[in-house]
Motif scaffolding. Structure first.
Motif, PDB file in Angstrom:
ATOM      1  N   LYS A 338      -4.967 126.407  -2.093  1.00  0.00           N
ATOM      2  CA  LYS A 338      -3.696 127.132  -2.028  1.00  0.00           C
ATOM      3  C   LYS A 338      -2.573 126.350  -1.331  1.00  0.00           C
ATOM      4  CE  LYS A 338      -5.605 131.769  -2.645  1.00  0.00           C
ATOM      5  NZ  LYS A 338      -5.101 131.903  -4.025  1.00  0.00           N
ATOM      6  N   PRO A 339      -2.818 125.642  -0.226  1.00  0.00           N
ATOM      7  CA  PRO A 339      -1.727 124.845   0.341  1.00  0.00           C
ATOM      8  C   PRO A 339      -1.177 123.807  -0.638  1.00  0.00           C
ATOM      9  CG  PRO A 339      -3.452 125.141   1.968  1.00  0.00           C
ATOM     10  CD  PRO A 339      -3.993 125.668   0.673  1.00  0.00           C
ATOM     11  N   ARG A 340      -2.066 123.227  -1.441  1.00  0.00           N
ATOM     12  CA  ARG A 340      -1.607 122.278  -2.467  1.00  0.00           C
ATOM     13  C   ARG A 340      -0.742 122.974  -3.506  1.00  0.00           C
ATOM     14  NH1 ARG A 340      -3.840 121.233  -7.522  1.00  0.00           N
ATOM     15  NH2 ARG A 340      -5.814 122.262  -7.030  1.00  0.00           N
ATOM     16  N   LEU A 341      -1.139 124.155  -3.917  1.00  0.00           N
ATOM     17  CA  LEU A 341      -0.378 124.890  -4.924  1.00  0.00           C
ATOM     18  C   LEU A 341       0.975 125.351  -4.378  1.00  0.00           C
ATOM     19  CD1 LEU A 341      -3.275 127.047  -6.436  1.00  0.00           C
ATOM     20  CD2 LEU A 341      -2.336 124.903  -7.310  1.00  0.00           C
ATOM     21  N   LEU A 342       1.054 125.541  -3.055  1.00  0.00           N
ATOM     22  CA  LEU A 342       2.314 125.960  -2.440  1.00  0.00           C
ATOM     23  C   LEU A 342       3.267 124.789  -2.198  1.00  0.00           C
ATOM     24  CD1 LEU A 342       1.046 128.542   0.209  1.00  0.00           C
ATOM     25  CD2 LEU A 342       2.432 129.037  -1.808  1.00  0.00           C
ATOM     26  N   LEU A 343       2.774 123.564  -2.243  1.00  0.00           N
ATOM     27  CA  LEU A 343       3.611 122.404  -1.914  1.00  0.00           C
ATOM     28  C   LEU A 343       4.908 122.347  -2.712  1.00  0.00           C
ATOM     29  CD1 LEU A 343       3.886 119.704  -0.328  1.00  0.00           C
ATOM     30  CD2 LEU A 343       2.710 118.603  -2.249  1.00  0.00           C
ATOM     31  N   PRO A 344       4.887 122.545  -4.047  1.00  0.00           N
ATOM     32  CA  PRO A 344       6.139 122.437  -4.806  1.00  0.00           C
ATOM     33  C   PRO A 344       7.007 123.697  -4.780  1.00  0.00           C
ATOM     34  CG  PRO A 344       4.179 122.046  -6.191  1.00  0.00           C
ATOM     35  CD  PRO A 344       3.747 122.738  -4.957  1.00  0.00           C
ATOM     36  N   VAL A 345       6.603 124.741  -4.041  1.00  0.00           N
ATOM     37  CA  VAL A 345       7.351 126.000  -4.084  1.00  0.00           C
ATOM     38  C   VAL A 345       8.738 125.855  -3.478  1.00  0.00           C
ATOM     39  CG1 VAL A 345       7.402 128.359  -3.190  1.00  0.00           C
ATOM     40  CG2 VAL A 345       5.308 127.461  -4.223  1.00  0.00           C
ATOM     41  N   LEU A 346       8.878 125.060  -2.401  1.00  0.00           N
ATOM     42  CA  LEU A 346      10.157 124.708  -1.756  1.00  0.00           C
ATOM     43  C   LEU A 346      10.773 125.843  -0.943  1.00  0.00           C
ATOM     44  CD1 LEU A 346      11.858 122.571  -4.571  1.00  0.00           C
ATOM     45  CD2 LEU A 346      10.325 121.822  -2.741  1.00  0.00           C
ATOM     46  N   LEU A 347      10.675 127.072  -1.397  1.00  0.00           N
ATOM     47  CA  LEU A 347      11.280 128.185  -0.669  1.00  0.00           C
ATOM     48  C   LEU A 347      10.772 128.249   0.764  1.00  0.00           C
ATOM     49  CD1 LEU A 347      13.078 130.777  -0.824  1.00  0.00           C
ATOM     50  CD2 LEU A 347      10.991 132.016  -1.446  1.00  0.00           C
ATOM     51  N   THR A 348       9.485 127.981   0.967  1.00  0.00           N
ATOM     52  CA  THR A 348       8.890 128.066   2.299  1.00  0.00           C
ATOM     53  C   THR A 348       9.406 126.980   3.233  1.00  0.00           C
ATOM     54  OG1 THR A 348       7.011 126.699   1.616  1.00  0.00           O
ATOM     55  CG2 THR A 348       6.797 129.086   1.355  1.00  0.00           C
ATOM     56  N   LEU A 349       9.998 125.920   2.674  1.00  0.00           N
ATOM     57  CA  LEU A 349      10.479 124.806   3.497  1.00  0.00           C
ATOM     58  C   LEU A 349      11.930 124.967   3.915  1.00  0.00           C
ATOM     59  CD1 LEU A 349       8.975 121.826   1.438  1.00  0.00           C
ATOM     60  CD2 LEU A 349       7.905 123.120   3.297  1.00  0.00           C
ATOM     61  N   LEU A 350      12.659 125.864   3.269  1.00  0.00           N
ATOM     62  CA  LEU A 350      14.098 125.945   3.482  1.00  0.00           C
ATOM     63  C   LEU A 350      14.499 126.263   4.919  1.00  0.00           C
ATOM     64  CD1 LEU A 350      15.446 127.592   0.198  1.00  0.00           C
ATOM     65  CD2 LEU A 350      15.258 125.172   0.805  1.00  0.00           C
ATOM     66  N   PRO A 351      13.832 127.203   5.639  1.00  0.00           N
ATOM     67  CA  PRO A 351      14.244 127.443   7.019  1.00  0.00           C
ATOM     68  C   PRO A 351      14.171 126.189   7.890  1.00  0.00           C
ATOM     69  CG  PRO A 351      12.865 129.236   6.257  1.00  0.00           C
ATOM     70  CD  PRO A 351      12.791 128.163   5.210  1.00  0.00           C
ATOM     71  N   ALA A 352      13.095 125.419   7.746  1.00  0.00           N
ATOM     72  CA  ALA A 352      12.963 124.184   8.522  1.00  0.00           C
ATOM     73  C   ALA A 352      14.009 123.157   8.104  1.00  0.00           C
ATOM     74  CB  ALA A 352      11.559 123.610   8.358  1.00  0.00           C
ATOM     75  N   VAL A 353      14.289 123.089   6.821  1.00  0.00           N
ATOM     76  CA  VAL A 353      15.292 122.146   6.318  1.00  0.00           C
ATOM     77  C   VAL A 353      16.671 122.487   6.876  1.00  0.00           C
ATOM     78  CG1 VAL A 353      16.527 121.403   4.240  1.00  0.00           C
ATOM     79  CG2 VAL A 353      14.023 121.535   4.232  1.00  0.00           C
ATOM     80  N   VAL A 354      17.036 123.744   6.821  1.00  0.00           N
ATOM     81  CA  VAL A 354      18.340 124.177   7.336  1.00  0.00           C
ATOM     82  C   VAL A 354      18.434 123.910   8.830  1.00  0.00           C
ATOM     83  CG1 VAL A 354      19.819 126.174   7.724  1.00  0.00           C
ATOM     84  CG2 VAL A 354      18.686 125.877   5.513  1.00  0.00           C
ATOM     85  N   ALA A 355      17.361 124.228   9.567  1.00  0.00           N
ATOM     86  CA  ALA A 355      17.368 124.006  11.014  1.00  0.00           C
ATOM     87  C   ALA A 355      17.501 122.521  11.339  1.00  0.00           C
ATOM     88  CB  ALA A 355      16.093 124.577  11.628  1.00  0.00           C
ATOM     89  N   ALA A 356      16.765 121.677  10.623  1.00  0.00           N
ATOM     90  CA  ALA A 356      16.832 120.239  10.880  1.00  0.00           C
ATOM     91  C   ALA A 356      18.204 119.667  10.558  1.00  0.00           C
ATOM     92  CB  ALA A 356      15.754 119.517  10.066  1.00  0.00           C
TER      93      ALA A 356
END
Length: 390
Positions: A338-356
């Protein structure tokens, strides 16, 4: 242009103002993550009881399936063992194995072709991710998106003979093209995305939302129907049904693809009951630190997606992310995939991206380096020490 602003005028993907000036840095960030991870695989592999080269570890598990499709083609029907239905190559979508077959036809060995294509696609993914982050937020956000995504705990598959590199490059490129209103590119990339993985259906829905937004805006401003976005969305939406339909025709059974998936990998859609059972059992019994870490990752990803939605991201990306997560969390199957399948989802990364992107450079860099140190080590551990498939 901010994440919420749009324009009805067609844009060029290659405009320098759209982020191309930072592409070299994005590729450099990717290179650092890949070299670092390969070194970790070498380091951890030397401590295992099973001596295998780094190269061999890049060609395990699903890589064998892709290579068999590339070199032997798809079977013409079901596969049985002792009268029991088994999974076979028809479960795997065609874009990646067809690229391997093409590279092998021009002189590369199949295994070299498989890894080389994955690495080249990783470069494409880094470029597309940077352009997407730049289009939606800022150049710093583009770099942060590359760094955070390409050093995630499951990012080891970006170096392996897996289809994630291809899918990530295509889906990010599709959204870049759609956001910049280059509909011919969005449609082509959307179709290829849908022919790369089953979650291409979620990406196609995201492109469909982008097309609807464009059609509505053009109708309001110019009082005409915009056929280019409609055609692009239709091409993408056709991809997954085309492949599943082709499998049905080849086998002679309407739901053949679903039966093969269930028989081989247990990936039936059970509305999340298997995921809930896994989380409940793992967090109550503490059965292995890898299982616990994956359970925590699934919960953190859900929380991150919730935070991202409160920040009102670009609607097509949000729709893609939500639908893709429903598919991942809602299906049974190997929990460790499941973590591999979630890798391309991108939505889960947006909060960290915005914060950085908003933090002081030193804080952002140190935070991402800490994330990368764990993520790259974790992925290397999974392909060297941990005995199960990704």
């Amino acid at each position: 242009m901010t994440v919420t602003e749009t324009t009805t005028a067609p844009a060029k993907i290659w405009d320098k103002a759209g982020g191309w000036q930072g592409v070299g840095t994005a590729v450099g960030i990717l290179a650092l993550t890949r070299v670092g991870q390969l070194l970790m695989i070498w380091w951890l592999g030397g401590a295992t009881s099973e001596p295998r080269s780094v190269w061999d570890r890049l060609l395990v598990w699903d890589a064998g399936w892709f290579l068999r499709v590339a070199m032997d083609g798809y079977p013409h029907g079901y596969t049985y063992e002792n009268g029991v239905l088994q999974g076979n190559e028809l479960a795997f979508f065609p874009v990646y194995p067809m690229l391997i077959r093409f590279a092998a036809a021009i002189g590369f060995t199949p295994s070299t072709a498989a890894v080389l294509i994955s690495w080249i696609a990783s470069i494409g993914a880094a470029v597309a991710l940077h352009l997407l982050g730049t289009s939606l937020y800022s150049k710093r956000a583009g770099w942060a998106l590359v760094a955070i995504c390409c050093s995630a705990p499951a990012s080891v598959v970006l170096s392996m003979a897996y289809s994630e590199s291809i899918f990530l490059a295509l889906v990010a490129g599709m959204f870049v093209a759609a956001h910049r209103r280059a509909w011919w590119a969005a449609g082509l990339l959307g179709l290829l995305t849908a022919l790369s993985r089953p979650t291409g259906a979620a990406a196609a829905l995201g492109l469909g939302v982008a097309a609807l937004i464009a059609v509505r805006e053009i109708w309001k401003s110019e009082n005409r129907i915009a056929w280019q976005p409609i055609t692009a969305a239709a091409a993408a939406l056709a991809g997954v049904p085309l492949y599943i339909g082709w499998v049905a025709w080849r086998v002679g059974d309407l739901d053949a693809w679903f039966k093969i998936q269930t028989a081989g990998w247990g990936t039936t859609f059970d509305y999340g009951s298997s995921t809930i059972k896994f989380l409940n059992t793992t967090l109550r019994t503490g059965d292995g630190w890898v299982s616990i870490s994956i359970a925590l990752m699934l919960l953190v990803a859900l929380a991150a997606a919730g935070v991202a939605l409160t920040q009102k991201p670009w609607l097509p990306l949000a729709v893609y992310g939500v639908v893709a997560m429903i598919l991942v969390y809602g299906q049974a199957g190997f929990y460790h995939s499941k973590p591999r399948l979630l890798l391309p989802v991108l939505l889960t990364l947006l909060p960290a991206v915005v914060a950085a992107s908003k933090a002081r450079p030193r804080v952002a860099i140190l935070s991402i380096v800490a994330w990368a140190a764990f993520g790259l080590w974790y992925g290397a551990y999974l392909v060297t020490v941990w005995p199960y498939t990704l």
